[in-house]
Design a protein around this motif. Structure first.
Motif, PDB file in Angstrom:
ATOM      1  N   UNK A 180       0.774  -1.126   0.029  1.00 19.08           N
ATOM      2  CA  UNK A 180      -0.047   0.019  -0.020  1.00 19.08           C
ATOM      3  C   UNK A 180       0.878   1.222  -0.140  1.00 19.08           C
ATOM      4  N   UNK A 181       2.115   1.122   0.443  1.00 17.58           N
ATOM      5  CA  UNK A 181       3.105   2.258   0.534  1.00 17.58           C
ATOM      6  C   UNK A 181       2.542   3.315   1.514  1.00 17.58           C
ATOM      7  N   UNK A 182       1.988   3.084   2.661  1.00 17.44           N
ATOM      8  CA  UNK A 182       1.462   3.836   3.765  1.00 17.44           C
ATOM      9  C   UNK A 182       2.532   4.131   4.634  1.00 17.44           C
ATOM     10  N   UNK A 183       2.956   5.421   4.957  1.00 25.93           N
ATOM     11  CA  UNK A 183       3.979   5.958   5.894  1.00 25.93           C
ATOM     12  C   UNK A 183       5.386   4.904   5.869  1.00 25.93           C
ATOM     13  N   UNK A 184       5.514   4.698   7.162  1.00 21.98           N
ATOM     14  CA  UNK A 184       6.950   3.927   7.161  1.00 21.98           C
ATOM     15  C   UNK A 184       6.984   2.532   6.731  1.00 21.98           C
ATOM     16  N   UNK A 185       5.734   1.937   6.367  1.00 22.03           N
ATOM     17  CA  UNK A 185       5.750   0.791   5.775  1.00 22.03           C
ATOM     18  C   UNK A 185       6.390   0.585   4.077  1.00 22.03           C
ATOM     19  N   UNK A 186       6.334   1.943   3.687  1.00 26.73           N
ATOM     20  CA  UNK A 186       6.786   1.741   2.115  1.00 26.73           C
ATOM     21  C   UNK A 186       8.363   1.475   2.056  1.00 26.73           C
ATOM     22  N   UNK A 187       8.526   0.555   1.242  1.00 27.18           N
ATOM     23  CA  UNK A 187       9.798   0.400   0.742  1.00 27.18           C
ATOM     24  C   UNK A 187      10.788  -0.682   1.941  1.00 27.18           C
ATOM     25  N   UNK A 188       9.801  -1.231   2.761  1.00 25.34           N
ATOM     26  CA  UNK A 188      10.303  -2.201   3.608  1.00 25.34           C
ATOM     27  C   UNK A 188      10.779  -3.474   2.982  1.00 25.34           C
ATOM     28  N   UNK A 189      11.851  -3.782   3.161  1.00 26.86           N
ATOM     29  CA  UNK A 189      12.266  -4.998   2.312  1.00 26.86           C
ATOM     30  C   UNK A 189      11.605  -6.261   3.251  1.00 26.86           C
ATOM     31  N   UNK A 190      11.808  -7.349   2.453  1.00 23.13           N
ATOM     32  CA  UNK A 190      11.500  -8.594   2.897  1.00 23.13           C
ATOM     33  C   UNK A 190      12.211  -9.242   4.173  1.00 23.13           C
ATOM     34  N   UNK A 191      13.450  -8.901   4.016  1.00 25.37           N
ATOM     35  CA  UNK A 191      14.183  -9.131   5.377  1.00 25.37           C
ATOM     36  C   UNK A 191      13.903  -8.233   6.406  1.00 25.37           C
ATOM     37  N   UNK A 192      13.540  -6.992   6.380  1.00 24.05           N
ATOM     38  CA  UNK A 192      13.137  -6.152   7.308  1.00 24.05           C
ATOM     39  C   UNK A 192      11.757  -6.578   7.940  1.00 24.05           C
ATOM     40  N   UNK A 193      10.776  -6.839   7.041  1.00 25.73           N
ATOM     41  CA  UNK A 193       9.417  -7.378   7.363  1.00 25.73           C
ATOM     42  C   UNK A 193       9.722  -8.838   8.470  1.00 25.73           C
ATOM     43  N   UNK A 194      10.550  -9.568   7.821  1.00 23.59           N
ATOM     44  CA  UNK A 194      10.625 -10.954   8.701  1.00 23.59           C
ATOM     45  C   UNK A 194      11.245 -10.357  10.184  1.00 23.59           C
ATOM     46  N   UNK A 195      12.043  -9.390  10.216  1.00 24.20           N
ATOM     47  CA  UNK A 195      12.889  -8.993  11.361  1.00 24.20           C
ATOM     48  C   UNK A 195      11.806  -8.345  12.361  1.00 24.20           C
ATOM     49  N   UNK A 196      10.911  -7.602  11.909  1.00 25.92           N
ATOM     50  CA  UNK A 196      10.041  -6.925  12.570  1.00 25.92           C
ATOM     51  C   UNK A 196       8.772  -7.829  13.128  1.00 25.92           C
ATOM     52  N   UNK A 197       8.793  -8.713  12.326  1.00 23.42           N
ATOM     53  CA  UNK A 197       7.486  -9.813  12.753  1.00 23.42           C
ATOM     54  C   UNK A 197       8.348 -10.866  13.748  1.00 23.42           C
ATOM     55  N   UNK A 198       9.388 -10.699  13.672  1.00 27.77           N
ATOM     56  CA  UNK A 198      10.304 -11.695  14.521  1.00 27.77           C
ATOM     57  C   UNK A 198      10.264 -10.819  16.022  1.00 27.77           C
ATOM     58  N   UNK A 199      10.623  -9.928  15.999  1.00 31.81           N
ATOM     59  CA  UNK A 199      10.609  -8.971  17.060  1.00 31.81           C
ATOM     60  C   UNK A 199       9.222  -8.818  17.875  1.00 31.81           C
ATOM     61  N   UNK A 200       8.201  -8.870  17.079  1.00 30.17           N
ATOM     62  CA  UNK A 200       7.053  -8.776  17.756  1.00 30.17           C
ATOM     63  C   UNK A 200       6.206  -9.874  18.039  1.00 30.17           C
ATOM     64  N   UNK A 201       6.982 -11.208  17.954  1.00 35.23           N
ATOM     65  CA  UNK A 201       6.508 -12.502  18.184  1.00 35.23           C
ATOM     66  C   UNK A 201       6.416 -12.905  19.558  1.00 35.23           C
ATOM     67  N   UNK A 202       7.443 -12.223  20.289  1.00 33.95           N
ATOM     68  CA  UNK A 202       7.492 -12.553  21.705  1.00 33.95           C
ATOM     69  C   UNK A 202       6.479 -11.650  22.654  1.00 33.95           C
ATOM     70  N   UNK A 203       6.347 -12.379  23.622  1.00 38.65           N
ATOM     71  CA  UNK A 203       5.502 -11.630  24.683  1.00 38.65           C
ATOM     72  C   UNK A 203       6.124 -11.133  25.767  1.00 38.65           C
ATOM     73  N   UNK A 204       5.862  -9.945  26.647  1.00 38.18           N
ATOM     74  CA  UNK A 204       6.527  -9.130  27.249  1.00 38.18           C
ATOM     75  C   UNK A 204       6.489  -9.987  28.862  1.00 38.18           C
ATOM     76  N   UNK A 205       7.694 -10.296  29.157  1.00 37.60           N
ATOM     77  CA  UNK A 205       7.902 -10.872  30.454  1.00 37.60           C
ATOM     78  C   UNK A 205       7.826 -10.219  31.673  1.00 37.60           C
TER      79      UNK A 205
END
Length: 525
Positions: free
Chosen positions: A99-124
């Motif tokens: 969609x190219x909205x805001x900070x999502x624009x131009x996000x590479x596949x590697x960056x997407x995987x990193x973001x999703x991995x970072x958000x996969x954990x729950x806060x201890x």
């Protein structure tokens, strides 16, 4: 400047508490506010935050049963959730990228995987504080959530090892010998007594474990966790846990403040973080489906999933690492800090209302469980008095009443292992949660005349009284309180008798000693 942090944290923490919100929400706001005003954090704040995390993991270890880590609902859920989350989440995130909205624009596949991995954990930090508030660390859903958090921490350590190339040294194998040191640690605890040396022993073990693991290139926090696990079976572990609680909670304020010092967010970053918040629904659904599939009851699956529905502080570490290696734009460090903070607020609000929500939708929630998974507590015929919470106060009340009423006294304990141990002593006790509406509905079908609440948390007292009301209980209710304002609140909530057990100890002590004095002298007093 240190006083400024204390002042602002207190003002915001106190303010949000008056509005019925958890103080941690105020601490998060305080951190972002100080950052926006240009206040620079000193090293002492980071040191407090690190000490808070270390103590928290040590206290988790004190409560953790190692066997819980290999149970299927913990092991399979931890691994399965991470894999499915990254795959499904990346597919959803790619739609925003296209969609190219805001900070999502131009996000590479590697960056997407990193973001999703970072958000996969729950806060201890967030989960443990919520479970401690509700006195649910020892319940089935509390233990399951803790086990999943620990395995997530292990996955996080593995990621750091691979991504940073920081391979543990050969000396790390020597850590296996720590198990042999348990008798020595037990003797140390026995000789420490019950005064200021006891919490000092806790600091020594927590910081020592962290330092030892760091020396062999393993994340120090994991060492604090292991140190707690080594002495978890000691008789004084519960006393040590209580002695460290105040220190841990105080130092964790530093952690919440440091989140706000990540960077000053822009409007675009804030909107991007808000766009990521709906992923919390995906996190909840994945946990709920997996736990039900693995045989947990609908209620336990729901409570575990709701507790874990937040984003972890580990996301900041991943984002920082990604920005350093240019895998991820630096702006995403702030975005992840924001979405994590938002998730803390939502999670704290949601979990405080967890049992009320379950009471309203229990039939729908339980539709997804396996038929054999539903848990229930069947009260024996002839039970007239029900004591809820079989700690020192509850057990003492049970023993006193049993002399008068015999088998008409019945106990409920949320910790299954403690309930089993009490049954081994010949007490009529079963495992059950005091804020389970279905349990109280079962109680109302019997002939319970008196419910005695000996619960350690005022929040749990309120929740239990609410469930009693929803179930239509018409008998008498007695409760204990630690402070006078809590006692008055319980009376306002409909409790027939509320005891401040600190003041009642004195009266009981005097009554027990009355026979030691000559009758005339005692009467004159």
């Amino acid at each position: 400047m240190d006083y400024l942090w204390v002042l602002v944290a207190f003002v915001f923490g106190f303010g949000v508490k008056q509005l019925g919100m958890p103080p941690l929400v105020g601490y998060l706001i305080a951190g972002f506010g100080l950052n926006a005003l240009g206040v620079q954090p000193a090293d002492s704040l980071d040191a407090l935050a690190e000490l808070g995390i270390t103590l928290m993991l040590f206290t988790i270890g004190l409560k953790l049963d190692v066997r819980a880590l290999v149970r299927k609902e913990v092991l399979v859920t931890s691994l399965g959730h991470t894999l499915i989350w990254v795959v499904v989440g990346t597919a959803l995130l790619s739609l925003l990228v296209v969609s190219g909205i805001g900070a999502f624009a131009g996000l590479t596949l590697q960056a997407q995987l990193l973001v999703l991995f970072a958000l996969s954990f729950s806060s201890t930090v967030c989960v443990v504080k919520m479970l401690e508030e509700a006195s649910e660390l020892k319940t089935r859903h509390g233990k399951t959530a803790l086990g999943i958090l620990v395995l997530q921490d292990i996955i996080a350590v593995a990621f750091l090892v691979v991504s940073m190339g920081k391979i543990p040294s050969l000396w790390a194998f020597g850590l296996l010998g720590l198990w042999a040191a348990r008798p020595l640690l037990f003797r140390l605890l026995n000789r420490a007594g019950h005064d200021e040396l006891l919490p000092l022993v806790g600091f020594f073990l927590a910081l020592g474990g962290a330092e030892l693991f760091s020396l062999v290139n393993i994340k120090g926090d994991l060492g604090a966790l292991v140190a707690g696990m080594l002495i978890a079976s000691h008789a004084k572990s519960a006393e040590l846990y209580k002695a460290l609680m105040g220190f841990k909670d105080l130092f964790l304020i530093g952690f919440f403040l440091t989140i706000g010092f990540t960077a000053v967010p822009t409007l675009d970053m804030t909107l991007t973080a808000l766009a990521l918040l709906p992923l919390l629904a995906l996190k909840f659904v994945l946990f709920f489906v997996l736990l039900n599939w693995l045989g947990m009851s609908g209620r336990s699956s729901y409570l575990t999933s709701l507790a874990l529905t937040n984003f972890s502080e580990f996301g900041l570490i991943v984002a920082h690492l990604g920005a350093e290696h240019q895998w991820l734009p630096e702006s995403w460090l702030v975005i992840i800090a924001l979405v994590m903070s938002f998730s803390f607020v939502l999670s704290s609000f949601g979990y405080r209302r967890a049992h009320r929500i379950y009471a309203g939708y229990k039939h729908w929630i339980n539709r997804f469980e396996r038929p054999e998974a539903h848990q229930g507590v069947a009260l024996p015929a002839g039970a007239d008095v029900l004591i809820v919470g079989m700690g020192r106060v509850g057990k003492g009340a049970y023993m006193a009443l049993e002399k008068e009423l015999g088998g008409r006294v019945f106990g409920i304990e949320s910790d299954p292992e403690r309930a089993l141990a009490l049954r081994g002593e010949g007490l009529n006790v079963m495992a059950g949660d005091s804020d389970d509406l279905e349990f109280w509905e079962q109680v109302c079908k019997g002939h319970i005349e008196l419910v005695m609440l000996a619960l350690p948390s005022q929040i749990e007292m309120r929740s239990t009284l609410e469930m009693l009301g929803l179930a239509g209980y018409r008998g008498k209710v007695a409760a204990v309180a630690r402070y006078e304002d809590e006692r008055k609140e319980l009376l306002r909530l409909g409790v027939d008798v509320a005891f401040n057990y600190y003041s009642e100890v004195g009266s009981g002590f005097a009554a027990e000693c009355g026979h030691l004095l000559p009758v005339p002298s005692f009467q004159s007093v």
